[in-house]
Design a protein around this motif. Structure first.
Motif, PDB file in Angstrom:
ATOM      1  N   LYS A  98      44.653  42.455  49.416  1.00 49.85           N
ATOM      2  CA  LYS A  98      44.498  42.173  47.988  1.00 49.85           C
ATOM      3  C   LYS A  98      43.049  41.796  47.677  1.00 49.85           C
ATOM      4  O   LYS A  98      42.471  42.289  46.706  1.00 49.85           O
ATOM      5  CB  LYS A  98      45.431  41.035  47.555  1.00 49.85           C
ATOM      6  N   LEU A  99      42.449  40.960  48.511  1.00 48.69           N
ATOM      7  CA  LEU A  99      41.047  40.588  48.301  1.00 48.69           C
ATOM      8  C   LEU A  99      40.141  41.809  48.390  1.00 48.69           C
ATOM      9  O   LEU A  99      39.227  41.968  47.570  1.00 48.69           O
ATOM     10  CB  LEU A  99      40.609  39.533  49.318  1.00 48.69           C
ATOM     11  N   ASP A 100      40.392  42.666  49.372  1.00 52.65           N
ATOM     12  CA  ASP A 100      39.596  43.894  49.499  1.00 52.65           C
ATOM     13  C   ASP A 100      39.732  44.760  48.255  1.00 52.65           C
ATOM     14  O   ASP A 100      38.742  45.289  47.739  1.00 52.65           O
ATOM     15  CB  ASP A 100      40.038  44.703  50.721  1.00 52.65           C
ATOM     16  N   MET A 102      40.514  43.863  45.182  1.00 50.04           N
ATOM     17  CA  MET A 102      39.872  43.251  44.021  1.00 50.04           C
ATOM     18  C   MET A 102      38.344  43.320  44.148  1.00 50.04           C
ATOM     19  O   MET A 102      37.644  43.558  43.159  1.00 50.04           O
ATOM     20  CB  MET A 102      40.326  41.800  43.834  1.00 50.04           C
ATOM     21  N   PHE A 103      37.819  43.164  45.360  1.00 48.63           N
ATOM     22  CA  PHE A 103      36.385  43.315  45.580  1.00 48.63           C
ATOM     23  C   PHE A 103      35.954  44.751  45.260  1.00 48.63           C
ATOM     24  O   PHE A 103      34.962  44.971  44.557  1.00 48.63           O
ATOM     25  CB  PHE A 103      36.015  42.957  47.023  1.00 48.63           C
ATOM     26  N   ASN A 104      36.738  45.714  45.756  1.00 48.20           N
ATOM     27  CA  ASN A 104      36.416  47.119  45.490  1.00 48.20           C
ATOM     28  C   ASN A 104      36.490  47.438  44.004  1.00 48.20           C
ATOM     29  O   ASN A 104      35.696  48.227  43.489  1.00 48.20           O
ATOM     30  CB  ASN A 104      37.335  48.041  46.294  1.00 48.20           C
ATOM     31  N   THR A 105      37.428  46.815  43.310  1.00 50.01           N
ATOM     32  CA  THR A 105      37.549  47.010  41.862  1.00 50.01           C
ATOM     33  C   THR A 105      36.308  46.484  41.148  1.00 50.01           C
ATOM     34  O   THR A 105      35.758  47.153  40.265  1.00 50.01           O
ATOM     35  CB  THR A 105      38.819  46.308  41.336  1.00 50.01           C
ATOM     36  N   ALA A 106      35.862  45.302  41.529  1.00 49.40           N
ATOM     37  CA  ALA A 106      34.657  44.736  40.915  1.00 49.40           C
ATOM     38  C   ALA A 106      33.430  45.592  41.229  1.00 49.40           C
ATOM     39  O   ALA A 106      32.598  45.846  40.338  1.00 49.40           O
ATOM     40  CB  ALA A 106      34.447  43.304  41.400  1.00 49.40           C
ATOM     41  N   MET A 107      33.319  46.047  42.460  1.00 46.22           N
ATOM     42  CA  MET A 107      32.181  46.886  42.837  1.00 46.22           C
ATOM     43  C   MET A 107      32.213  48.222  42.088  1.00 46.22           C
ATOM     44  O   MET A 107      31.166  48.731  41.689  1.00 46.22           O
ATOM     45  CB  MET A 107      32.160  47.121  44.352  1.00 46.22           C
TER      46      MET A 107
END
Length: 160
Positions: A98-100, A102-107
């Protein structure tokens, strides 16, 4: 005052006895508190919530750790331990995924958004919403929540 509430409420009294004072706040561990009073963790949480709803206390949960109650003595402690370890490892893997995501979404919003779906400048709400919805609609074999048997307030926000 806290002392006044302690006289009216066993939970508040025990919190004052067991807590660590930090910057004018009372820090305590719910499982330890529940064990010292002889009640379930959920009873402490419910009492705190009721006091909060009455406006008598405010509180913040810092670490929503898992709490287990063993209701039947297992024949084999090693297999119980192995099962819990495996299950918690799966939960941790889902949280990392999930963290990955969300990080990918922000990037994506920062670096790759082509501003085709209502995004402009630094405002990327449409693409963020779309990608988060895609994440929750995707099947990525994260079925840990089905193993719980009942819903847990500690896991609702963490496991899809």
């Amino acid at each position: 005052t806290p002392e006044m509430h302690a006289g009216k409420n066993v939970v508040v009294g025990e919190i004052l006895k067991k807590c660590e004072r930090k910057d004018g706040q009372y820090a305590f561990d719910i499982p330890t508190l529940a064990n010292s009073i002889g009640v379930m963790n959920a009873d402490i949480s419910n009492q705190l919530q009721n006091l909060k709803l009455k406006g008598e206390v405010t509180y913040e949960l810092k670490d929503q750790a898992y709490c287990y109650t063993i209701v039947k003595v297992p024949e084999d402690y090693s297999s119980l331990s192995a099962h819990l370890t495996k299950w918690l490892s799966e939960v941790e893997s889902c949280k990392v995924c999930k963290l990955d995501a969300m990080f990918n979404t922000a990037m994506f919003a920062i670096n790759s958004c082509e501003k085709l779906h209502g995004c402009s400048g630094a405002h990327h709400t449409p693409c963020l919403q779309r990608r988060i919805l895609d994440y929750f609609n995707r099947d990525d074999n994260c079925d840990v929540s089905n193993k719980m048997g009942q819903s847990s307030p500690f896991l609702r926000a963490d496991i899809k």
